[in-house]
Each structure stands twice: as C-alpha cells, then as structure tokens.
Write a protein that holds these residues in place. Structure first.
Motif, short mmCIF file in Angstrom:
data_model
loop_
_atom_site.label_atom_id
_atom_site.label_comp_id
_atom_site.label_asym_id
_atom_site.label_seq_id
_atom_site.Cartn_x
_atom_site.Cartn_y
_atom_site.Cartn_z
N ASP A 257 0.86 -1.22 0.07
CA ASP A 257 -0.12 -0.10 0.05
C ASP A 257 0.90 1.36 -0.09
OD1 ASP A 257 -2.87 1.32 0.55
OD2 ASP A 257 -1.56 2.13 2.00
N ASP A 266 -6.85 -6.94 3.44
CA ASP A 266 -8.34 -6.44 3.76
C ASP A 266 -8.76 -6.68 5.14
OD1 ASP A 266 -8.31 -9.14 4.30
OD2 ASP A 266 -9.89 -9.94 2.68
N THR A 272 -2.91 -9.59 -1.11
CA THR A 272 -3.46 -9.81 -2.48
C THR A 272 -2.88 -11.14 -3.07
OG1 THR A 272 -1.63 -8.44 -3.25
CG2 THR A 272 -3.92 -7.58 -2.97
N PRO A 315 -9.54 -8.71 -4.68
CA PRO A 315 -9.59 -7.21 -4.04
C PRO A 315 -10.59 -6.61 -3.97
CG PRO A 315 -7.47 -7.83 -5.00
CD PRO A 315 -8.36 -8.95 -5.33
N PRO A 317 -12.94 -2.57 -2.99
CA PRO A 317 -12.64 -1.14 -3.23
C PRO A 317 -11.40 -0.78 -2.46
CG PRO A 317 -15.04 -1.65 -3.11
CD PRO A 317 -14.23 -2.85 -2.88
N ARG A 318 -10.56 0.14 -2.94
CA ARG A 318 -9.57 0.63 -2.04
C ARG A 318 -10.00 1.71 -1.13
NH1 ARG A 318 -4.77 2.94 -5.65
NH2 ARG A 318 -3.77 2.70 -3.63
N ASN A 331 -6.71 -1.63 3.83
CA ASN A 331 -6.34 -0.83 2.71
C ASN A 331 -7.19 -1.29 1.49
OD1 ASN A 331 -3.16 -2.31 3.65
ND2 ASN A 331 -3.53 -0.30 3.66
N HIS A 332 -7.98 -2.11 1.57
CA HIS A 332 -9.16 -2.27 0.80
C HIS A 332 -9.95 -3.27 1.40
CE1 HIS A 332 -7.76 -6.84 -0.27
NE2 HIS A 332 -6.60 -6.04 -0.25
N THR A 334 -12.79 -6.45 1.23
CA THR A 334 -13.74 -7.61 0.53
C THR A 334 -14.93 -7.74 1.22
OG1 THR A 334 -12.32 -8.92 1.89
CG2 THR A 334 -11.29 -8.53 -0.17
N GLN A 358 -17.47 7.67 -1.25
CA GLN A 358 -17.20 6.75 -2.59
C GLN A 358 -18.14 7.20 -3.36
OE1 GLN A 358 -18.84 2.77 -1.99
NE2 GLN A 358 -17.23 1.78 -3.41
N PRO A 394 -12.85 3.74 -5.44
CA PRO A 394 -12.08 3.68 -4.00
C PRO A 394 -13.01 4.50 -3.07
CG PRO A 394 -11.19 5.06 -5.64
CD PRO A 394 -12.19 4.28 -6.55
#
Length: 402
Positions: A257, A266, A272, A315, A317-318, A331-332, A334, A358, A394
C-alpha cells in the motif's frame, strides 16, 4: 551447492514479535496443525524485550514491563503448541507459499498452507532522513539505543539530543536519564509536542547536519522562522518515523500500500496473494504492542478458514487517505470490517472532522473532539463499511479540520 532441507508445515509465521506470537498462540490453540514461528534474532519477543518501561499489554495487565510482556507472549505461544525457532532468517521465496531460510543449522525450504508476515517495523535511520554530515560515533535510532543500554549495557554518551517528541522519544529520554545521560533538548518539526520536565522542547525545528569526526560534537538545527544554530552533544537519537519492514513482502511480489508502505490487506488481514496474511506493525509502522497482538489474534480465524478451503476473495474497493491524512489500515474492502480502522495524520490535527466518500456519496462522518498528534492513530468504527459498494470506486477518507 550446500545441502538444503525441504519441509512442510501448516502455518508459517515470520516474526516472533507481539503480533506473530499472538497469532501462533490462537491458531495452534484452535487446531491449525503444525504452526511454526521463525525469528531472525536469537531471542523471541520483538521490540518489547528491549524496553524496560511499563505500559505493555492490555487489561487486566496493561502495565507490564516490556521484557515480562515478551516472556508471557512467548510462553503463551509455546503452551498452545506452536513451534518457535530463533536465529532463522527468511531470505526469499521459492514459490507462492514456499520460503527459503538460512540458519546456523543450514539452508531450508519451507512450504506452508498459510504464510503470515509478522515482520514488524523499523525506524528510518539518519541516512534515510537525508541528514548530511560525517559518520561519527553517537548517532543512534531508538532501537539501537535500547539494545545498547539493555542487552549489552554499552555507554551511550553524556549529553544527548532527541529528534522527535512522540511517546517513543519520551521513553528514550527516560532510558537515557536512567543511564546517566543528560538530555539537552528534544526537537520536532511539528508545532507542538510533549516533552519531559526539565527537557527543553524545540518545536518547528529540524536537524540540518551532524558535526564531529571520531565522535559526535553537536547537531546543526534550523527553526521554521529562519533562525539556526548548533546544539552541543555527543549523542543524537533519531526517534519515531517508523516504516513497515516490507523487504520480504516486496521480494514475494506482494502488493504494497503506498500510504502505509506495508502489505495491502483486507479486514481479515489477507494480502492480495492467496494464502499470505500480514499482521501487526508489518502493516502500518509503530502501533502499540497490544494493538499488534490484537491484530494477530484477530487474524487467526481467517487463517483457519483458509486452511479449511474458504475461497480467497478478490480485492475490493481501495481505502485511500487524502492529505493531511497519511495512512489507513485495512487498505481495501472484501467485505464489511469488524474491527476499528486505524487512521493516522501526517501533521497534528485539532478536532478533525473525518469523512468517508465513495463515488461522490458520503458514507460516514465524525468529528473527533480532541487533539490528534501524528504519533497516535484514530480508531474509526467499522459499521459504516457495510454501506460500501463492492463494485464501486475507491473509498476516500478526508479531513475537514478547523
């Protein structure tokens, strides 16, 4: 080519600090099979074993001294049935879930069903902070100071300057005082900080050069108003400015990240790369030991689910932190988070209003009625993450502070 041993385990944990030990204890206790923890140092326990101050742990024992906290964490992992090996360094990857290691016993290649990166964090040294000058003795980070004082009892000088005014710096100042070293000043580039009684605090001040040849004789400083000068000292300690120890993750091609500079994860601490988890300060730099240990314990159910065949999610959305916010974990997304999100700012904030958007839609906002220094994380409630569109763009975290 030296002989190499090939072995298989169920869960391989890299790092025997608070996070790695807590995960090993939880996973082994829950029946994860062969749980093995590798530690490159000769003693397990991580940073706390070098820290003689209290404040480690969580209720009902929140004020343990560092070595005792480390001893209990090691004992808990061993009692749960985890295997702990010290003096073993993971040098690289031979496959998605296969690590190459070296130790006095020789070379090994260890394949696991789940790999957990608990490699911790490190302070950026003087060179990484671009402070010019010669290379005299007496230039330390906090970790080097603690190791000099406690395991080895090396003298560190008579007069010190501390660069930083966060909790790490205050612990370093107390350690220096106990060793008989006088602290000439604490410096911070920020407009405020918390010093110790009797220690001058210089805010909006940076170190511009080091003086001295064989031994440090002083540090050149510059104030934001343009004034400059030299503070005489024979020791300077660069504190804070922690970054995740991400070298092994980077070698494995694991996505990092850009905000935290650690592995992107997540809410279940999945990276990832399927089968690879990351926990503790390997994710976000210097959080307290109790926070790192709590993350290790919280990641255990996801590790167990992976061992039983739960599919690895793609993954989502960030999560992005906009300046002056600096970093955010996870950082994202799920799926909805179940634990507080950790958010830090790059500069001090006063009563900040934090917003989450968002695709132009406001998901959540809250004003924190307090002063927030860069050394402390805001803990954002996780409930609003259930409103995130998993197919959307994101999620942006921003601040609107007075």
């Amino acid at each position: 080519m030296p002989d190499r041993t090939d072995r298989h385990v169920d869960v391989l944990v890299i790092g025997a600090g608070p996070a790695g030990l807590a995960l090993a204890a939880s996973a082994a206790r829950a029946g994860a099979g062969r749980v093995e923890v590798l530690e490159r140092d000769q003693q397990p326990g991580g940073v706390p074993r070098h820290c003689r101050h209290g404040g480690f742990g969580s209720p009902p024992l929140p004020w343990l001294h560092g070595p005792e906290y480390a001893r209990r964490a090691v004992a808990a992992a061993l009692d749960a049935g985890a295997a702990l090996r010290t003096g073993v360094t993971a040098t690289g990857w031979a496959g998605p879930l296969t690590l190459e290691t070296t130790s006095p016993a020789g070379l090994e290649r260890i394949t696991a069903r789940a790999v957990v990166l608990a490699t911790g964090a490190r302070e950026r040294p003087r060179s990484a902070r671009l402070v010019p000058g010669t290379r005299p003795a007496g230039v330390l980070t906090t970790g080097e100071l603690q190791q000099s004082l406690h395991p080895y009892a090396h003298p560190v000088g008579r007069l010190a300057v501390l660069v930083g005014a966060e909790p790490t710096a205050r612990h370093a100042a107390r350690a220096l005082r106990r060793a008989g070293t006088r602290v000439a000043a604490m410096l911070t580039e920020h407009p405020r900080g918390t010093a110790l009684p009797g220690v001058p605090l210089l805010t909006r001040t940076t170190v511009t050069a080091l003086h001295g040849r064989g031994r440090l004789t002083g540090v050149a400083v510059r104030h934001q108003d343009g004034r400059s000068g030299v503070i005489a000292c024979d020791t300077v300690v660069f504190t804070g400015d922690w970054i995740p120890d991400h070298e092994l993750a980077r070698r494995g091609g694991i996505t990092l990240d850009p905000g935290t500079r650690g592995p992107a994860v997540d809410p279940a601490f999945r990276t990832t790369t399927p089968g690879v988890f990351a926990i503790g300060n390997a994710l976000h730099g210097a959080e307290p030991a109790a926070t790192a240990a709590a993350e290790g314990a919280a990641a255990a159910p996801a590790v167990l689910a992976h061992l039983t065949g739960t599919p690895w999610p793609a993954p989502g959305p960030r999560l992005l932190a906009r300046p002056p916010l600096a970093r955010l974990t996870p950082n994202h997304l799920t799926g909805p988070a179940t634990r507080p999100l950790l958010l830090r700012a790059a500069r001090p904030l006063t009563t900040p209003l934090i917003r989450a958007h968002q695709d132009g839609h406001l998901l959540w906002h809250h004003r924190f009625p307090t002063h927030v220094p860069p050394s402390r994380s805001l803990r954002l409630p996780p409930g609003w993450t259930a409103r995130v569109d998993r197919e959307g763009g994101p999620v942006i975290l921003s601040v609107n502070a007075p």
